[in-house]
Design an enzyme around this catalytic site. Structure first.
Site, PDB file in Angstrom:
ATOM      1  N   GLY A   1      11.843  20.991  16.987  1.00 16.50           N
ATOM      2  CA  GLY A   1      11.533  21.009  18.410  1.00 16.50           C
ATOM      3  C   GLY A   1      12.181  22.201  19.069  1.00 16.50           C
ATOM      4  O   GLY A   1      11.592  23.277  19.191  1.00 16.50           O
ATOM      5  N   SER A   2      13.439  22.017  19.478  1.00 21.83           N
ATOM      6  CA  SER A   2      14.112  23.057  20.265  1.00 21.83           C
ATOM      7  C   SER A   2      14.262  24.369  19.493  1.00 21.83           C
ATOM      8  O   SER A   2      14.075  25.445  20.071  1.00 21.83           O
ATOM      9  CB  SER A   2      15.474  22.558  20.729  1.00 21.83           C
ATOM     10  OG  SER A   2      16.118  21.880  19.699  1.00 21.83           O
TER      11      SER A   2
ATOM     12  N   ASP B   1       5.386  13.340  19.467  1.00 22.64           N
ATOM     13  CA  ASP B   1       6.382  12.263  19.604  1.00 22.64           C
ATOM     14  C   ASP B   1       6.020  11.308  20.730  1.00 22.64           C
ATOM     15  O   ASP B   1       6.097  11.672  21.905  1.00 22.64           O
ATOM     16  CB  ASP B   1       7.750  12.884  19.944  1.00 22.64           C
ATOM     17  CG  ASP B   1       8.446  13.462  18.730  1.00 22.64           C
ATOM     18  OD1 ASP B   1       8.597  12.734  17.726  1.00 22.64           O
ATOM     19  OD2 ASP B   1       8.850  14.641  18.787  1.00 22.64           O
TER      20      ASP B   1
ATOM     21  N   SER C   1       7.625  20.193  17.137  1.00 20.67           N
ATOM     22  CA  SER C   1       7.485  18.979  17.949  1.00 20.67           C
ATOM     23  C   SER C   1       7.093  19.376  19.360  1.00 20.67           C
ATOM     24  O   SER C   1       7.839  20.076  20.048  1.00 20.67           O
ATOM     25  CB  SER C   1       8.805  18.211  17.975  1.00 20.67           C
ATOM     26  OG  SER C   1       8.776  17.305  19.057  1.00 20.67           O
TER      27      SER C   1
ATOM     28  N   HIS D   1       3.708  18.093  15.563  1.00 15.12           N
ATOM     29  CA  HIS D   1       4.318  16.760  15.590  1.00 15.12           C
ATOM     30  C   HIS D   1       4.257  16.228  17.027  1.00 15.12           C
ATOM     31  O   HIS D   1       4.722  16.880  17.962  1.00 15.12           O
ATOM     32  CB  HIS D   1       5.763  16.920  15.106  1.00 15.12           C
ATOM     33  CG  HIS D   1       6.539  15.666  14.962  1.00 15.12           C
ATOM     34  ND1 HIS D   1       6.436  14.823  13.877  1.00 15.12           N
ATOM     35  CD2 HIS D   1       7.491  15.114  15.764  1.00 15.12           C
ATOM     36  CE1 HIS D   1       7.282  13.824  14.003  1.00 15.12           C
ATOM     37  NE2 HIS D   1       7.932  13.964  15.158  1.00 15.12           N
TER      38      HIS D   1
ATOM     39  N   MET E   1       7.020   8.135  22.843  1.00  5.00           N
ATOM     40  CA  MET E   1       8.173   7.289  23.182  1.00  5.00           C
ATOM     41  C   MET E   1       7.763   6.308  24.266  1.00  5.00           C
ATOM     42  O   MET E   1       7.160   6.709  25.271  1.00  5.00           O
ATOM     43  CB  MET E   1       9.316   8.152  23.705  1.00  5.00           C
ATOM     44  CG  MET E   1       9.779   9.189  22.714  1.00  5.00           C
ATOM     45  SD  MET E   1      11.120  10.143  23.423  1.00  5.00           S
ATOM     46  CE  MET E   1      11.467  11.257  22.068  1.00  5.00           C
TER      47      MET E   1
ATOM     48  N   HIS F   1       4.153  10.564  15.749  1.00  8.34           N
ATOM     49  CA  HIS F   1       5.390   9.814  15.466  1.00  8.34           C
ATOM     50  C   HIS F   1       5.566   8.774  16.565  1.00  8.34           C
ATOM     51  O   HIS F   1       5.888   9.120  17.703  1.00  8.34           O
ATOM     52  CB  HIS F   1       6.567  10.804  15.424  1.00  8.34           C
ATOM     53  CG  HIS F   1       7.907  10.164  15.252  1.00  8.34           C
ATOM     54  ND1 HIS F   1       9.085  10.858  15.470  1.00  8.34           N
ATOM     55  CD2 HIS F   1       8.281   8.913  14.867  1.00  8.34           C
ATOM     56  CE1 HIS F   1      10.108  10.066  15.227  1.00  8.34           C
ATOM     57  NE2 HIS F   1       9.660   8.879  14.879  1.00  8.34           N
TER      58      HIS F   1
ATOM     59  N   GLY G   1      14.800   9.609  20.308  1.00 10.98           N
ATOM     60  CA  GLY G   1      14.824   9.442  21.761  1.00 10.98           C
ATOM     61  C   GLY G   1      14.749  10.718  22.545  1.00 10.98           C
ATOM     62  O   GLY G   1      14.230  10.729  23.654  1.00 10.98           O
TER      63      GLY G   1
ATOM     64  N   ASP H   1      13.314  15.064  10.567  1.00  8.96           N
ATOM     65  CA  ASP H   1      13.056  15.220  12.005  1.00  8.96           C
ATOM     66  C   ASP H   1      14.361  15.136  12.799  1.00  8.96           C
ATOM     67  O   ASP H   1      14.999  14.089  12.833  1.00  8.96           O
ATOM     68  CB  ASP H   1      12.089  14.097  12.435  1.00  8.96           C
ATOM     69  CG  ASP H   1      11.655  14.216  13.885  1.00  8.96           C
ATOM     70  OD1 ASP H   1      12.021  15.197  14.548  1.00  8.96           O
ATOM     71  OD2 ASP H   1      10.928  13.305  14.337  1.00  8.96           O
ATOM     72  N   GLY H   2      14.724  16.250  13.433  1.00  5.43           N
ATOM     73  CA  GLY H   2      15.856  16.242  14.362  1.00  5.43           C
ATOM     74  C   GLY H   2      16.934  17.249  14.008  1.00  5.43           C
ATOM     75  O   GLY H   2      17.454  17.248  12.889  1.00  5.43           O
ATOM     76  N   GLY H   3      17.226  18.139  14.953  1.00  3.72           N
ATOM     77  CA  GLY H   3      18.323  19.094  14.767  1.00  3.72           C
ATOM     78  C   GLY H   3      18.092  20.124  13.674  1.00  3.72           C
ATOM     79  O   GLY H   3      19.046  20.673  13.121  1.00  3.72           O
TER      80      GLY H   3
ATOM     81  N   MET I   1      15.005  10.460   9.991  1.00  5.45           N
ATOM     82  CA  MET I   1      15.511  10.868  11.306  1.00  5.45           C
ATOM     83  C   MET I   1      16.933  11.396  11.142  1.00  5.45           C
ATOM     84  O   MET I   1      17.837  10.657  10.757  1.00  5.45           O
ATOM     85  CB  MET I   1      15.514   9.685  12.282  1.00  5.45           C
ATOM     86  CG  MET I   1      14.147   9.193  12.718  1.00  5.45           C
ATOM     87  SD  MET I   1      13.075  10.444  13.459  1.00  5.45           S
ATOM     88  CE  MET I   1      14.033  11.033  14.835  1.00  5.45           C
TER      89      MET I   1
ATOM     90  N   MET J   1       7.503   6.171  18.372  1.00  7.53           N
ATOM     91  CA  MET J   1       8.804   5.531  18.625  1.00  7.53           C
ATOM     92  C   MET J   1       8.526   4.426  19.636  1.00  7.53           C
ATOM     93  O   MET J   1       8.819   4.536  20.823  1.00  7.53           O
ATOM     94  CB  MET J   1       9.797   6.567  19.160  1.00  7.53           C
ATOM     95  CG  MET J   1      10.314   7.478  18.056  1.00  7.53           C
ATOM     96  SD  MET J   1      11.108   8.948  18.708  1.00  7.53           S
ATOM     97  CE  MET J   1       9.705  10.012  18.879  1.00  7.53           C
TER      98      MET J   1
ATOM     99  N   GLY K   1      16.604  18.329  21.034  1.00  8.52           N
ATOM    100  CA  GLY K   1      17.776  19.143  21.343  1.00  8.52           C
ATOM    101  C   GLY K   1      19.119  18.578  20.916  1.00  8.52           C
ATOM    102  O   GLY K   1      20.157  19.093  21.322  1.00  8.52           O
TER     103      GLY K   1
END
Ligand code: DX5
Ligand code: ZN
Length: 230
Positions: free
Chosen positions: A202-203, A37, A10, A35, A39, A70, A147, A180-182, A142, A72, A150
């Site tokens: 991402g992170s 993102d 991401s 990816h 927002m 993506h 939003g 997506d996420g974590g 998700m 949002m 990390g």
């Protein structure tokens, strides 16, 4: 399953002051898709980046790497069209703001190579989105509240992946499952084991001192668990 095709970094976690280098580096690491993102400050409280930035990086790198967008955003149909005009053919928006099937079906008729994805937030029950899936090429689970990057993976998200995978098999559907996420070397393999096709990182990816190792760790842990020795 090609390991570099599993991970979709991401761009939100990249260093924007070195965006060009960050993308070149992903290409060097054989990453197949980035990816992106978007927002809007309304659907989620942050504002990230949008069409102008996408346009410059897409025109520069489109022949070297794919991008998945993506959205949002509260009113995605407007942005879907704008991203299509720039050249994007892989766009995902949220179930929570999805109401008009017809608009999307006509877009698919107009752009046969367009891949559309349906994302759903952690509070949305997976059962709610199942009836819409025959319309879509991708579903984005998700595993954090949308939003920001990390955040820690919400435990149990892999159960949604499993349900989607079962539904896909039962109905003989072809949509891809993306989480997506974590995502990291522990949560990623868990999602793959439950049927995910791609993982947005991402992170975990951008903080890794050794990117090849970060990619390998997810893949190797998955293979190990698959063979019953973790
Ligand atoms: C969250 C975004 C994610 C995020 C992932 O709203 O959709 O794509 O950037 O970042 P990590 O992997 O750090 O959770
Ligand atoms: Zn995302």
């Amino acid at each position: 399953m090609e390991k570099e095709n599993i991970i979709r970094p991401s761009l939100l976690s990249a260093d924007f002051s070195f965006l060009n280098d960050e993308i070149e580096d992903m290409i060097k690491h054989n990453i197949k898709s980035i990816h992106f993102d978007v927002m809007d400050g309304s659907f989620v409280s942050q504002i990230s980046f949008g069409q102008p930035i996408f346009k410059s990086i897409y025109s520069r790198f489109k022949n070297k790497i794919n991008f998945d967008v993506h959205l949002m955003t509260l009113n995605p149909i407007k942005q879907v069209k704008q991203f299509i005009d720039i050249g994007s053919r892989d766009i995902t928006f949220h179930y929570e703001v999805f109401d008009n099937y017809q608009d999307y079906i006509s877009l698919k008729n107009e752009y046969p190579d367009l891949k559309l994805g349906l994302a759903f937030s952690p509070d949305t029950e997976v059962e709610k989105i199942l009836p819409s899936l025959p319309l879509f090429d991708n579903v984005l689970v998700m595993s954090v509240v949308p939003g920001k990057g990390g955040q820690p993976y919400i435990e149990g998200s892999e159960k949604k992946v499993r349900k989607l995978n079962e539904y896909r098999k039962e109905r003989n559907l072809n949509f891809k499952i993306i989480v997506d996420g974590g995502i990291n070397e522990k949560t990623g393999p868990l999602c793959l084991l439950n049927g995910a096709d791609h993982l947005v990182c991402g992170s975990y990816y951008f903080k890794a001192a050794d990117k090849d190792k970060a990619i390998d760790d997810i893949y190797n842990n998955f293979v190990r668990v698959q063979h019953g020795n973790y």
